[in-house]
Design a protein around this motif. Structure first.
Motif, short mmCIF file in Angstrom:
data_model
loop_
_atom_site.label_atom_id
_atom_site.label_comp_id
_atom_site.label_asym_id
_atom_site.label_seq_id
_atom_site.Cartn_x
_atom_site.Cartn_y
_atom_site.Cartn_z
N UNK A 98 0.84 -1.21 0.00
CA UNK A 98 0.00 0.00 0.00
C UNK A 98 0.87 1.25 0.00
N UNK A 99 1.96 1.22 0.76
CA UNK A 99 2.86 2.37 0.80
C UNK A 99 3.48 2.66 -0.56
N UNK A 100 3.71 1.62 -1.34
CA UNK A 100 4.22 1.83 -2.70
C UNK A 100 3.20 2.64 -3.51
N UNK A 101 1.93 2.24 -3.43
CA UNK A 101 0.88 2.94 -4.16
C UNK A 101 0.78 4.39 -3.69
N UNK A 102 0.83 4.59 -2.38
CA UNK A 102 0.71 5.94 -1.84
C UNK A 102 1.87 6.83 -2.28
N UNK A 103 3.06 6.27 -2.32
CA UNK A 103 4.25 7.06 -2.66
C UNK A 103 4.42 7.22 -4.17
N UNK A 104 4.39 6.11 -4.90
CA UNK A 104 4.72 6.14 -6.32
C UNK A 104 3.57 6.59 -7.20
N UNK A 105 2.34 6.25 -6.82
CA UNK A 105 1.20 6.63 -7.63
C UNK A 105 0.60 7.96 -7.20
N UNK A 106 0.50 8.16 -5.88
CA UNK A 106 -0.17 9.36 -5.37
C UNK A 106 0.79 10.43 -4.87
N UNK A 107 2.08 10.13 -4.83
CA UNK A 107 3.06 11.16 -4.48
C UNK A 107 3.15 11.49 -3.02
N UNK A 108 2.82 10.54 -2.13
CA UNK A 108 2.93 10.79 -0.69
C UNK A 108 4.39 11.09 -0.33
N UNK A 109 4.59 12.16 0.42
CA UNK A 109 5.95 12.59 0.77
C UNK A 109 6.61 11.58 1.71
N UNK A 110 7.92 11.49 1.62
CA UNK A 110 8.69 10.53 2.41
C UNK A 110 8.45 10.66 3.91
N UNK A 111 8.16 11.87 4.36
CA UNK A 111 7.97 12.07 5.81
C UNK A 111 6.76 11.32 6.36
N UNK A 112 5.83 10.94 5.47
CA UNK A 112 4.65 10.19 5.89
C UNK A 112 4.76 8.70 5.61
N UNK A 113 5.79 8.30 4.89
CA UNK A 113 5.98 6.90 4.53
C UNK A 113 6.79 6.24 5.65
N UNK A 114 6.12 5.81 6.72
CA UNK A 114 6.81 5.29 7.88
C UNK A 114 6.91 3.76 7.87
#
Length: 365
Positions: free
Chosen positions: A265-281
């Motif tokens: 899910x974190x991959x989708x949030x980061x790579x598809x939706x652009x979630x910033x690294x600070x929220x990818x815990x």
């Protein structure tokens, strides 16, 4: 898809780069994908932020505006109905909390930009008592393991939940239900004001949602498919989650064997939706994340566009075979759930039979 995702990222994150200019055909393609993923309101929010010279052609823009107006009216209706449902169930002695839906919409920069579905309301009470209560008003409604239909409104569907979600593994499901019981008081009392004076509802906290909505994503993913709208919801959950609760989320996800799925899910949030690294815990799982992203884009909202496994033809047993064929693809990746799925299906059938017997005995007395 590149243009579509760029516009989604631009819509939900003010720091995202402006998308590249698009042709009329590219805009139509973006509209089709947005419809398939039920994120038209999100994309329109991005369109409104674009420089004038980058707006779509008049015909395409009018289609977007018309869709956004319908979304707003639908959200207005569901805000009103959610507040009514809260009050009505409280009068009947049931504290309650709105799951996902209009509660998630409150996290968006514009609460009217989210495509709404039905109203999921979690009641504080024993499962059999709630089923009896609902059946007393609507005799023919269907019930499932975690919810029962409640057709009180002609213009808004309601699902009454006696539990927010479940897992198919009996051990992890027990741990999940303990978590729900422990957190119930906080969720039932976390009241927020709805926009434009529509009233108030109780909604889950970001910590609760960070665990609960992962299980919701997973169950729909393995059973039928899941679309991008639910991942946009989770994007806002992650951005609202207090930093001091992250370790608690990780610990709980590991306890219920959802940590590996959360990495995808974190991959989708980061790579598809652009979630910033600070929220990818949670560390990103690229391999399974790519697979999840592929399933999202192929199947669309709740797998409605899936054609590789589902067929409208055939009877009950044909559909069961189709489910087994689809689920077998995830056996090695998520064995804790997939190995239990056939047994859970049998248990669910037997449980429904048991409840029906209890209901008949209750009526006869």
């Amino acid at each position: 898809m590149k243009n579509f995702l760029a516009l989604v990222r631009y819509a939900i994150n003010d720091d995202a780069p402006v998308p590249e200019p698009m042709t009329v055909e590219e805009w139509k393609g973006v509209f089709e994908i947005a419809m398939k993923q039920t994120v038209t309101g999100v994309v329109f929010h991005g369109i409104q932020k674009l420089p004038k010279e980058m707006m779509p052609e008049h015909e395409v823009l009018m289609a977007w505006i018309g869709m956004a107006m319908r979304l707003r009216k639908k959200n207005e209706l569901l805000f009103k109905r959610a507040a009514q449902a809260k009050r009505n169930f409280e009068r009947c002695g049931y504290r309650n909390c709105i799951l996902k839906g209009q509660g998630n919409a409150m996290m968006y920069p514009d609460p009217y930009m989210r495509t709404p579905g039905d109203i999921d309301i979690w009641l504080d009470g024993r499962r059999l008592d709630i089923i009896r209560f609902v059946k007393g008003m609507f005799r023919d409604v269907k019930f499932k393991f975690q919810h029962i239909d409640f057709p009180a409104f002609k213009d808004a569907a309601i699902e009454v939940h006696y539990m927010p979600m479940y897992t198919q593994n009996p051990i992890t499901n027990r741990r999940l239900q303990v978590f729900f019981k422990r957190e119930k008081e906080t969720q039932m009392t976390n009241v927020v004001e709805l926009p434009d004076g529509y009233g108030e509802i109780a909604v889950p906290t970001p910590y609760f949602n960070a665990v609960y909505q992962i299980t919701h994503l997973f169950i729909h993913f393995v059973i039928e498919g899941i679309g991008l709208r639910q991942f946009v919801d989770y994007y806002y959950v992650l951005r609202n989650l207090p930093e001091d609760r992250r370790d608690d989320v990780v610990r709980m996800l590991k306890d219920i064997k959802m940590y590996k799925f959360a990495q995808a899910v974190m991959y989708v949030e980061k790579e598809m939706l652009g979630l910033e690294d600070e929220y990818v815990f949670i560390p990103v799982d690229e391999k399974n994340g790519r697979r999840l992203a592929e399933e999202i884009m192929i199947g669309g909202n709740f797998g409605h566009y899936e054609t590789r496994y589902w067929s409208k033809d055939g009877g009950f047993w044909d559909k069961q075979v189709q489910k087994i064929k689809r689920n077998s693809r995830f056996m090695l990746t998520y064995p804790s759930e997939e190995l239990c799925e056939p047994f859970f299906r049998l248990y669910h059938f037997l449980w429904r039979c048991y409840v029906n017997v209890r209901l008949k005995l209750y009526k006869s007395n």
